[in-house]
Design an enzyme around this catalytic site. Structure first.
Site, PDB file in Angstrom:
ATOM      1  N   THR A 125      21.625  -3.688  -5.236  1.00  0.00           N
ATOM      2  CA  THR A 125      21.719  -4.508  -4.027  1.00  0.00           C
ATOM      3  C   THR A 125      20.423  -5.281  -3.804  1.00  0.00           C
ATOM      4  OG1 THR A 125      21.716  -4.314  -1.606  1.00  0.00           O
ATOM      5  CG2 THR A 125      21.119  -2.354  -2.807  1.00  0.00           C
ATOM      6  N   ASP A 126      20.537  -6.424  -3.136  1.00  0.00           N
ATOM      7  CA  ASP A 126      19.320  -7.184  -2.787  1.00  0.00           C
ATOM      8  C   ASP A 126      18.459  -6.415  -1.782  1.00  0.00           C
ATOM      9  OD1 ASP A 126      20.971  -7.419  -0.552  1.00  0.00           O
ATOM     10  OD2 ASP A 126      20.825  -9.606  -0.400  1.00  0.00           O
ATOM     11  N   GLU A 127      19.042  -5.361  -1.167  1.00  0.00           N
ATOM     12  CA  GLU A 127      18.294  -4.633  -0.138  1.00  0.00           C
ATOM     13  C   GLU A 127      17.100  -3.879  -0.726  1.00  0.00           C
ATOM     14  OE1 GLU A 127      20.636  -2.740   2.913  1.00  0.00           O
ATOM     15  OE2 GLU A 127      22.317  -4.074   2.551  1.00  0.00           O
ATOM     16  N   TYR A 153      19.057   4.173   2.662  1.00  0.00           N
ATOM     17  CA  TYR A 153      20.043   3.633   1.710  1.00  0.00           C
ATOM     18  C   TYR A 153      19.352   2.803   0.644  1.00  0.00           C
ATOM     19  CZ  TYR A 153      23.209   0.095  -0.186  1.00  0.00           C
ATOM     20  OH  TYR A 153      23.879  -0.749  -1.040  1.00  0.00           O
ATOM     21  N   LYS A 157      18.825   3.323  -3.463  1.00  0.00           N
ATOM     22  CA  LYS A 157      19.288   2.360  -4.483  1.00  0.00           C
ATOM     23  C   LYS A 157      18.095   1.911  -5.344  1.00  0.00           C
ATOM     24  CE  LYS A 157      22.879   0.780  -4.890  1.00  0.00           C
ATOM     25  NZ  LYS A 157      24.047   1.249  -5.690  1.00  0.00           N
TER      26      LYS A 157
HETATM   27  P1  NAD Z   1      32.037   1.697  -0.656  1.00  0.00           P
HETATM   28  O1  NAD Z   1      31.329   2.605   0.270  1.00  0.00           O
HETATM   29  O2  NAD Z   1      33.168   0.856  -0.153  1.00  0.00           O
HETATM   30  O3  NAD Z   1      32.618   2.516  -1.902  1.00  0.00           O
HETATM   31  C1  NAD Z   1      31.883   3.526  -2.532  1.00  0.00           C
HETATM   32  C2  NAD Z   1      32.853   4.306  -3.410  1.00  0.00           C
HETATM   33  O4  NAD Z   1      32.096   5.316  -4.114  1.00  0.00           O
HETATM   34  C3  NAD Z   1      33.947   5.051  -2.627  1.00  0.00           C
HETATM   35  O5  NAD Z   1      35.187   4.887  -3.269  1.00  0.00           O
HETATM   36  C4  NAD Z   1      33.502   6.510  -2.678  1.00  0.00           C
HETATM   37  O6  NAD Z   1      34.584   7.426  -2.644  1.00  0.00           O
HETATM   38  C5  NAD Z   1      32.790   6.547  -4.016  1.00  0.00           C
HETATM   39  N1  NAD Z   1      31.781   7.620  -4.086  1.00  0.00           N
HETATM   40  C6  NAD Z   1      30.847   7.932  -3.164  1.00  0.00           C
HETATM   41  N2  NAD Z   1      30.132   8.998  -3.572  1.00  0.00           N
HETATM   42  C7  NAD Z   1      30.626   9.345  -4.790  1.00  0.00           C
HETATM   43  C8  NAD Z   1      30.293  10.355  -5.724  1.00  0.00           C
HETATM   44  N3  NAD Z   1      29.310  11.233  -5.486  1.00  0.00           N
HETATM   45  N4  NAD Z   1      31.001  10.430  -6.886  1.00  0.00           N
HETATM   46  C9  NAD Z   1      32.018   9.553  -7.134  1.00  0.00           C
HETATM   47  N5  NAD Z   1      32.379   8.593  -6.275  1.00  0.00           N
HETATM   48  C10 NAD Z   1      31.686   8.481  -5.118  1.00  0.00           C
HETATM   49  O7  NAD Z   1      30.901   0.782  -1.293  1.00  0.00           O
HETATM   50  P2  NAD Z   1      30.933  -0.747  -1.746  1.00  0.00           P
HETATM   51  O8  NAD Z   1      30.610  -1.593  -0.583  1.00  0.00           O
HETATM   52  O9  NAD Z   1      32.129  -0.974  -2.555  1.00  0.00           O
HETATM   53  O10 NAD Z   1      29.657  -0.767  -2.702  1.00  0.00           O
HETATM   54  C11 NAD Z   1      29.779  -0.464  -4.079  1.00  0.00           C
HETATM   55  C12 NAD Z   1      28.418  -0.597  -4.727  1.00  0.00           C
HETATM   56  O11 NAD Z   1      27.922  -1.919  -4.522  1.00  0.00           O
HETATM   57  C13 NAD Z   1      27.369   0.333  -4.142  1.00  0.00           C
HETATM   58  O12 NAD Z   1      26.587   0.829  -5.197  1.00  0.00           O
HETATM   59  C14 NAD Z   1      26.552  -0.550  -3.225  1.00  0.00           C
HETATM   60  O13 NAD Z   1      25.236  -0.088  -3.149  1.00  0.00           O
HETATM   61  C15 NAD Z   1      26.625  -1.879  -3.940  1.00  0.00           C
HETATM   62  N6  NAD Z   1      26.520  -3.093  -3.122  1.00  0.00           N
HETATM   63  C16 NAD Z   1      27.313  -3.264  -2.037  1.00  0.00           C
HETATM   64  C17 NAD Z   1      27.234  -4.453  -1.320  1.00  0.00           C
HETATM   65  C18 NAD Z   1      28.138  -4.719  -0.135  1.00  0.00           C
HETATM   66  O14 NAD Z   1      28.001  -5.754   0.515  1.00  0.00           O
HETATM   67  N7  NAD Z   1      29.115  -3.855   0.161  1.00  0.00           N
HETATM   68  C19 NAD Z   1      26.334  -5.444  -1.693  1.00  0.00           C
HETATM   69  C20 NAD Z   1      25.532  -5.224  -2.819  1.00  0.00           C
HETATM   70  C21 NAD Z   1      25.640  -4.048  -3.512  1.00  0.00           C
HETATM   71  P1  TYD Z   2      26.331  -4.264   7.392  1.00  0.00           P
HETATM   72  O1  TYD Z   2      27.702  -4.800   7.184  1.00  0.00           O
HETATM   73  O2  TYD Z   2      26.168  -2.840   7.787  1.00  0.00           O
HETATM   74  O3  TYD Z   2      25.534  -4.580   6.028  1.00  0.00           O
HETATM   75  P2  TYD Z   2      23.931  -4.423   5.711  1.00  0.00           P
HETATM   76  O4  TYD Z   2      23.263  -3.727   6.798  1.00  0.00           O
HETATM   77  O5  TYD Z   2      23.947  -3.621   4.450  1.00  0.00           O
HETATM   78  O6  TYD Z   2      23.454  -5.824   5.520  1.00  0.00           O
HETATM   79  O7  TYD Z   2      25.605  -5.155   8.464  1.00  0.00           O
HETATM   80  C1  TYD Z   2      25.453  -6.559   8.293  1.00  0.00           C
HETATM   81  C2  TYD Z   2      24.592  -7.070   9.432  1.00  0.00           C
HETATM   82  O8  TYD Z   2      25.309  -6.912  10.646  1.00  0.00           O
HETATM   83  C3  TYD Z   2      23.295  -6.306   9.609  1.00  0.00           C
HETATM   84  O9  TYD Z   2      22.270  -7.204  10.001  1.00  0.00           O
HETATM   85  C4  TYD Z   2      23.582  -5.340  10.744  1.00  0.00           C
HETATM   86  C5  TYD Z   2      24.585  -6.096  11.593  1.00  0.00           C
HETATM   87  N1  TYD Z   2      25.578  -5.258  12.299  1.00  0.00           N
HETATM   88  C6  TYD Z   2      25.794  -5.449  13.670  1.00  0.00           C
HETATM   89  O10 TYD Z   2      25.152  -6.311  14.315  1.00  0.00           O
HETATM   90  N2  TYD Z   2      26.709  -4.664  14.298  1.00  0.00           N
HETATM   91  C7  TYD Z   2      27.430  -3.700  13.649  1.00  0.00           C
HETATM   92  O11 TYD Z   2      28.235  -2.990  14.288  1.00  0.00           O
HETATM   93  C8  TYD Z   2      27.217  -3.525  12.235  1.00  0.00           C
HETATM   94  C9  TYD Z   2      27.974  -2.487  11.474  1.00  0.00           C
HETATM   95  C10 TYD Z   2      26.283  -4.340  11.602  1.00  0.00           C
END
Ligand code: NAD
Ligand code: TYD
Length: 339
Positions: A125-127, A153, A157
């Site tokens: 992630t960019d985070e 988090y 990562k």
């Molecule tokens: P999500 O929370 O929707 O899904 C995570 C999945 O992993 C779930 O299906 C969960 O059951 C599974 N999981 C959790 N712990 C596990 C374990 N110990 N063993 C096996 N499976 C397990 O997450 P997401 O938003 O789909 O993110 C997926 C990946 O992408 C993550 O690594 C996250 O850091 C990364 N990512 C997410 C975003 C975003 O905007 N959502 C952006 C950049 C990177």
């Molecule tokens: P989120 O979807 O949790 O992603 P991330 O924190 O990983 O970027 O949140 C996106 C942005 O929205 C973040 O700046 C936090 C804000 N946010 C709210 O303002 N209210 C909310 O209830 C949530 C879940 C997030």
């Protein structure tokens, strides 16, 4: 070609499975997922009808289970999406983030070493870069930006990323890492901002906006992320990190207002609540490397992607109605009641 996709019952992993099944008719995919609160087998209902797809319930921290799976399946490629992914939950309880995100990644790396794969790809992630100031729109995250995580988090990562790169340098494991900006699209768990806005609006519930709503995120439609990962797997260089983002920075409050307009609801539902601890100000990706090296560029404009996403939540009410009852309700009350 046989690919292991961990975390494929979650948001991005499931979209990736559907993308790969459609793009590569000769690939077999095995999904390993622990089905935590964020994993949902219903999301994979259509994939489960495909003979080229198999689901295995299991935890990436379970070393014996993971090794057995690798022994039986003989994967060519492993892609690790499995993670605890929500910043707010990491603030409430960091422990599981270290266990899954760091230790789980190590188990997968060891399995890849033991059984051999042509590629281990880590979804990061960019985070991991921390944040950028709001008053410096000229600054972007490049692959050279120092790691400077803000939340448990992102720290977990970042730890995983360092381990992945160390396994390349020390053991010669052919790894790649993608660091993507915020995704949105179908199958997004409603605890995250965009699906929460949609779901709350459809229930005429308040939209909790942290702080002043000025924080900026760089939104990318999930399919564009999937396309980037596919390209990295096939054309990316081992040992490299690729940033993925489409220069689509928006203030949270503007995202909220846009979705409100899309659904024809009232801005009176916006409620400013106490800010998130350590809240990152701005994320912004410089995608030059993946664009020039791999020819990737985002194909979905935010105004179109958000329409598709809103429509998906309208068409798939049962999917999210089930998710927001039970345990999620308890989380929601703990997180937002009296905030
Ligand atoms: P999500 O929370 O929707 O899904 C995570 C999945 O992993 C779930 O299906 C969960 O059951 C599974 N999981 C959790 N712990 C596990 C374990 N110990 N063993 C096996 N499976 C397990 O997450 P997401 O938003 O789909 O993110 C997926 C990946 O992408 C993550 O690594 C996250 O850091 C990364 N990512 C997410 C975003 C975003 O905007 N959502 C952006 C950049 C990177
Ligand atoms: P989120 O979807 O949790 O992603 P991330 O924190 O990983 O970027 O949140 C996106 C942005 O929205 C973040 O700046 C936090 C804000 N946010 C709210 O303002 N209210 C909310 O209830 C949530 C879940 C997030």
């Amino acid at each position: 070609m046989k690919i292991l996709v961990t975390g494929g019952a979650g948001f991005i992993g499931s979209n990736f499975i559907y993308y790969m099944l459609s793009q590569h008719p000769d690939y077999d995919i095995v999904c390993l997922d622990a089905l935590t609160y964020a994993g949902n087998l219903r999301t994979l209902e259509s994939a489960l009808k495909n003979k080229r797809f198999k689901f295995v319930k299991g935890d990436i921290t379970d070393r014996a289970g993971v090794l057995e799976l690798f022994r039986n399946e003989k994967f060519d490629i492993a892609v690790n999406f499995a993670a605890e992914s929500h910043v707010d939950r990491s603030i409430m309880d960091p422990g599981i983030f270290l266990s899954t995100n760091v230790m789980g990644t190590q188990v997968l790396l060891d399995a890849c070493r033991e059984f051999g794969v042509s590629r281990f790809h880590q979804i990061s992630t960019d985070e991991v870069y921390g944040d950028l100031p709001l008053d410096r729109p000229d600054l972007f995250f490049t692959e050279e930006t120092p790691i400077r995580a803000s939340s448990p988090y992102s720290a977990s990562k970042a730890g995983a990323d360092l381990l992945v790169l160390a396994y390349h340098r020390t053991f010669g494991l052919p790894v790649t890492i993608s660091r993507c900006s915020n995704n949105y699209g179908p199958y997004h768990f409603p605890e995250k901002l965009i699906p929460m806005i949609i779901v709350n609006l459809l229930h005429n519930k308040p939209i909790p906006v942290y702080g002043t709503g000025e924080n900026i995120r760089d939104w990318l439609y999930v399919e564009d992320h999937c396309r980037a990962v596919d390209l990295i797997l096939h054309k990316g260089r081992a040992g490299e990190v690729y940033n993925v983002g489409g220069h689509n920075e928006m203030k949270n409050i503007d995202v909220v207002k846009l979705v409100i307009a899309e659904l024809g609801k009232s801005e009176d539902l916006i409620t400013y609540v106490k800010d998130r601890a350590g809240h990152d100000k701005r994320y912004a990706i410089d995608p030059t490397k993946i664009q020039t090296e791999l020819g990737w560029s985002p194909q979905v404009k935010f105004k179109d992607g958000i329409k598709t996403t809103v429509q998906w939540y309208l068409d798939n009410r049962q999917w999210w109605e089930d998710l927001i009852s039970g345990d999620y309700l308890k989380y929601y009350e703990k997180m937002y009641l009296n905030r």
